[in-house]
Design an enzyme around this catalytic site. Sequence first.
Site, PDB file in Angstrom:
ATOM      1  N   SER A 104      -1.487  10.006   7.327  1.00 48.55           N
ATOM      2  CA  SER A 104      -0.557   9.651   8.412  1.00 48.55           C
ATOM      3  C   SER A 104       0.846  10.133   8.056  1.00 48.55           C
ATOM      4  O   SER A 104       1.587  10.637   8.914  1.00 48.55           O
ATOM      5  CB  SER A 104      -0.509   8.137   8.608  1.00 48.55           C
ATOM      6  OG  SER A 104      -1.458   7.726   9.552  1.00 48.55           O
TER       7      SER A 104
ATOM      8  N   THR B 182      -9.476   8.373   4.746  1.00 51.05           N
ATOM      9  CA  THR B 182      -9.672   7.139   3.985  1.00 51.05           C
ATOM     10  C   THR B 182     -10.841   7.291   3.014  1.00 51.05           C
ATOM     11  O   THR B 182     -10.728   6.950   1.829  1.00 51.05           O
ATOM     12  CB  THR B 182      -9.880   5.954   4.956  1.00 51.05           C
ATOM     13  OG1 THR B 182      -8.720   5.888   5.784  1.00 51.05           O
ATOM     14  CG2 THR B 182     -10.070   4.639   4.223  1.00 51.05           C
TER      15      THR B 182
ATOM     16  N   LYS C 173       0.820  -1.216   0.000  1.00 47.87           N
ATOM     17  CA  LYS C 173       0.000   0.000   0.000  1.00 47.87           C
ATOM     18  C   LYS C 173       0.857   1.270   0.000  1.00 47.87           C
ATOM     19  O   LYS C 173       0.603   2.198  -0.763  1.00 47.87           O
ATOM     20  CB  LYS C 173      -0.921   0.003   1.226  1.00 47.87           C
ATOM     21  CG  LYS C 173      -2.048   1.007   1.118  1.00 47.87           C
ATOM     22  CD  LYS C 173      -2.921   1.005   2.359  1.00 47.87           C
ATOM     23  CE  LYS C 173      -3.624  -0.309   2.585  1.00 47.87           C
ATOM     24  NZ  LYS C 173      -4.544  -0.265   3.726  1.00 47.87           N
TER      25      LYS C 173
ATOM     26  N   ASN D 227     -16.107   4.812  10.128  1.00 41.94           N
ATOM     27  CA  ASN D 227     -15.255   5.931   9.724  1.00 41.94           C
ATOM     28  C   ASN D 227     -15.096   5.985   8.202  1.00 41.94           C
ATOM     29  O   ASN D 227     -15.359   7.019   7.576  1.00 41.94           O
ATOM     30  CB  ASN D 227     -13.891   5.787  10.418  1.00 41.94           C
ATOM     31  CG  ASN D 227     -12.910   6.823   9.946  1.00 41.94           C
ATOM     32  OD1 ASN D 227     -12.421   6.753   8.829  1.00 41.94           O
ATOM     33  ND2 ASN D 227     -12.640   7.812  10.773  1.00 41.94           N
TER      34      ASN D 227
ATOM     35  N   LYS E 209       3.032  -4.109  10.699  1.00 40.75           N
ATOM     36  CA  LYS E 209       1.730  -4.169  11.361  1.00 40.75           C
ATOM     37  C   LYS E 209       1.939  -4.692  12.770  1.00 40.75           C
ATOM     38  O   LYS E 209       2.909  -5.409  13.027  1.00 40.75           O
ATOM     39  CB  LYS E 209       0.782  -5.113  10.608  1.00 40.75           C
ATOM     40  CG  LYS E 209      -0.677  -4.838  10.869  1.00 40.75           C
ATOM     41  CD  LYS E 209      -1.178  -3.677  10.050  1.00 40.75           C
ATOM     42  CE  LYS E 209      -2.617  -3.347  10.336  1.00 40.75           C
ATOM     43  NZ  LYS E 209      -3.141  -2.353   9.398  1.00 40.75           N
TER      44      LYS E 209
HETATM   45  P1  NAD Z   1     -15.517   1.146  11.771  1.00 39.85           P
HETATM   46  O1  NAD Z   1     -15.464   0.182  12.905  1.00 39.85           O
HETATM   47  O2  NAD Z   1     -15.542   2.608  12.050  1.00 39.85           O
HETATM   48  O3  NAD Z   1     -16.806   0.828  10.851  1.00 39.85           O
HETATM   49  C1  NAD Z   1     -17.157  -0.446  10.427  1.00 39.85           C
HETATM   50  C2  NAD Z   1     -18.619  -0.380   9.981  1.00 39.85           C
HETATM   51  O4  NAD Z   1     -18.991  -1.617   9.371  1.00 39.85           O
HETATM   52  C3  NAD Z   1     -19.615  -0.153  11.122  1.00 39.85           C
HETATM   53  O5  NAD Z   1     -20.580   0.784  10.701  1.00 39.85           O
HETATM   54  C4  NAD Z   1     -20.274  -1.526  11.295  1.00 39.85           C
HETATM   55  O6  NAD Z   1     -21.592  -1.423  11.814  1.00 39.85           O
HETATM   56  C5  NAD Z   1     -20.279  -1.988   9.866  1.00 39.85           C
HETATM   57  N1  NAD Z   1     -20.463  -3.418   9.683  1.00 39.85           N
HETATM   58  C6  NAD Z   1     -19.968  -4.440  10.414  1.00 39.85           C
HETATM   59  N2  NAD Z   1     -20.427  -5.599   9.913  1.00 39.85           N
HETATM   60  C7  NAD Z   1     -21.203  -5.308   8.851  1.00 39.85           C
HETATM   61  C8  NAD Z   1     -21.943  -6.072   7.912  1.00 39.85           C
HETATM   62  N3  NAD Z   1     -21.953  -7.397   7.955  1.00 39.85           N
HETATM   63  N4  NAD Z   1     -22.632  -5.415   6.930  1.00 39.85           N
HETATM   64  C9  NAD Z   1     -22.622  -4.089   6.873  1.00 39.85           C
HETATM   65  N5  NAD Z   1     -21.939  -3.315   7.725  1.00 39.85           N
HETATM   66  C10 NAD Z   1     -21.240  -3.916   8.700  1.00 39.85           C
HETATM   67  O7  NAD Z   1     -14.274   0.759  10.847  1.00 39.85           O
HETATM   68  P2  NAD Z   1     -13.570   1.658   9.735  1.00 39.85           P
HETATM   69  O8  NAD Z   1     -12.420   2.355  10.345  1.00 39.85           O
HETATM   70  O9  NAD Z   1     -14.580   2.416   8.952  1.00 39.85           O
HETATM   71  O10 NAD Z   1     -12.944   0.488   8.832  1.00 39.85           O
HETATM   72  C11 NAD Z   1     -13.745  -0.246   7.927  1.00 39.85           C
HETATM   73  C12 NAD Z   1     -12.808  -1.030   7.020  1.00 39.85           C
HETATM   74  O11 NAD Z   1     -11.937  -0.124   6.343  1.00 39.85           O
HETATM   75  C13 NAD Z   1     -11.879  -2.022   7.738  1.00 39.85           C
HETATM   76  O12 NAD Z   1     -11.646  -3.115   6.890  1.00 39.85           O
HETATM   77  C14 NAD Z   1     -10.600  -1.238   7.897  1.00 39.85           C
HETATM   78  O13 NAD Z   1      -9.450  -2.084   7.998  1.00 39.85           O
HETATM   79  C15 NAD Z   1     -10.590  -0.476   6.578  1.00 39.85           C
HETATM   80  N6  NAD Z   1      -9.738   0.699   6.623  1.00 39.85           N
HETATM   81  C16 NAD Z   1     -10.052   1.758   7.432  1.00 39.85           C
HETATM   82  C17 NAD Z   1      -9.203   2.841   7.465  1.00 39.85           C
HETATM   83  C18 NAD Z   1      -9.523   4.038   8.322  1.00 39.85           C
HETATM   84  O14 NAD Z   1      -8.776   5.026   8.245  1.00 39.85           O
HETATM   85  N7  NAD Z   1     -10.589   4.023   9.080  1.00 39.85           N
HETATM   86  C19 NAD Z   1      -8.030   2.874   6.682  1.00 39.85           C
HETATM   87  C20 NAD Z   1      -7.745   1.790   5.840  1.00 39.85           C
HETATM   88  C21 NAD Z   1      -8.614   0.700   5.831  1.00 39.85           C
END
Ligand code: NAD
Length: 434
Positions: A359, A188, A92, A219, A104
């Site tokens: 970041s 993101t 990435k 998020n 990680k």
């Molecule tokens: P988060 O915990 O803020 O949000 C996750 C969301 O997914 C929640 O709204 C939850 O209710 C929902 N969810 C869970 N199970 C579900 C399902 N079966 N169907 C529909 N919705 C469902 O997490 P985030 O930070 O938004 O991260 C989400 C993904 O993005 C992860 O895979 C994370 O690794 C990836 N990611 C996030 C970031 C970041 O900056 N936040 C950066 C890179 C990658």
Amino acid sequence: MAQKIFDDIQHHLNDIFQYMDVPEDVRSRLSVPKLALSVSIPVRMDDGRLEIFKGYRVQYDDTIGPYKGGIRFHPGVNMDEVTALSFWMTIKTAVVGLPYGGAKGGVKVNAKALSRMELERLSRGYIRHIADVIGPSRDIPAPDLYTNATVMGWMADEYAQIQRRQVPDVITGKPVRLHGSQGRESATGRGALYTLLQWAERRGMKPSATTVAVQGFGNAGYHFARLAREAGFKIVAVSDSSGAIHTRKGIDPDRIMYFKRQRSSMHEMMYADGAICDLDDPSCVTLSNAELLELDVDVLALAALENQITIENAPRVRAKHIIELANGPVTSEADTLLFERGIPVLPDVLCNAGGVTVSYFEWVQNRSGYYWSAEEIYDRLKQMMEPQANQVFAMAEHREIPLRTAAYVHALHRIAGAISERGTREYFNGKERV
Ligand code: NAD
């Protein structure tokens, strides 16, 4: 289960190398991480017990720059998973051309079951155990699942106490008032939107005529949905773990967030006062999470969890394009099938790189002691991501390969180039001209 994900990665890597001409030394170097540390962290619990938590930090490759990668607190954390994630971080950071390698970390723990004080002790204990291998020019952690800005603030403070001086650039994703960066929270989703806009332009898709369904409203998903709507896309469905809402009239993500903050489920917010659906909108319905994935939309944005589109549901996907904000939401078998069906998947290693890019900006600001405005951050993020996205898209079109393969080749060329600069077998045995 041991070595399962990482074994898959090694197979995938061998497949990717078929598209590239890289020296044997590069393949050898990238087949294993440089350092894999496993630690046991004792934490005094609120009831007086001493509990021992298993923690990990894996540093995969630092040829291009210091290691960079998040720390997750999750019951499923193990060495195999952390190693796989450290490899993906290596890819990435190289996809978007950041001067970093990949790493990680993680702790095997159900963070939701800890009190705030237990969480603080664990966060500080983890840093004490890995302090010897991290540092602003060595390895810079960040948040990941179930770790947030507060946790990063504690960790940075613990590191500062060990070093007996302020070292804000040892960790990113800190609170803005504790040397964090503007724009990190939405980074993101914003980066994913910039990528989608480039794709849409290439494909002649007008945002106002493009429908989008978003799986996951945390998020990544919320900010993406909010910004995509601002850019003119029509958000017609969203889901979280409580279910999904779909209406052809279009959804305002801020209204969904308003009700979510009041702890309403998707089903409840449909009927609440002044809620999501107009009373005269018969197209407004609730769906299951699985149904959202199979909606007939232009773009399906996956922003929840890994392994959501599998070989089982991929044949039923009707979206015309998929964008991955989550890490690994489409399995490799499903990816192949979608490619055969002509459904492009804009890959995670490109689309969700906005987080690590901001970041990087935070680290640069910490090192210079000079802080940028939110507008400057957005502007620089755009300048970093757009050209990289276009290079990946152009390669995929030119070589008729999946976008994910193109993103990997794009990243691996950079890493391989840097490894080769230090000399390969061909160089040392004199077969390569200097
Ligand atoms: P988060 O915990 O803020 O949000 C996750 C969301 O997914 C929640 O709204 C939850 O209710 C929902 N969810 C869970 N199970 C579900 C399902 N079966 N169907 C529909 N919705 C469902 O997490 P985030 O930070 O938004 O991260 C989400 C993904 O993005 C992860 O895979 C994370 O690794 C990836 N990611 C996030 C970031 C970041 O900056 N936040 C950066 C890179 C990658």
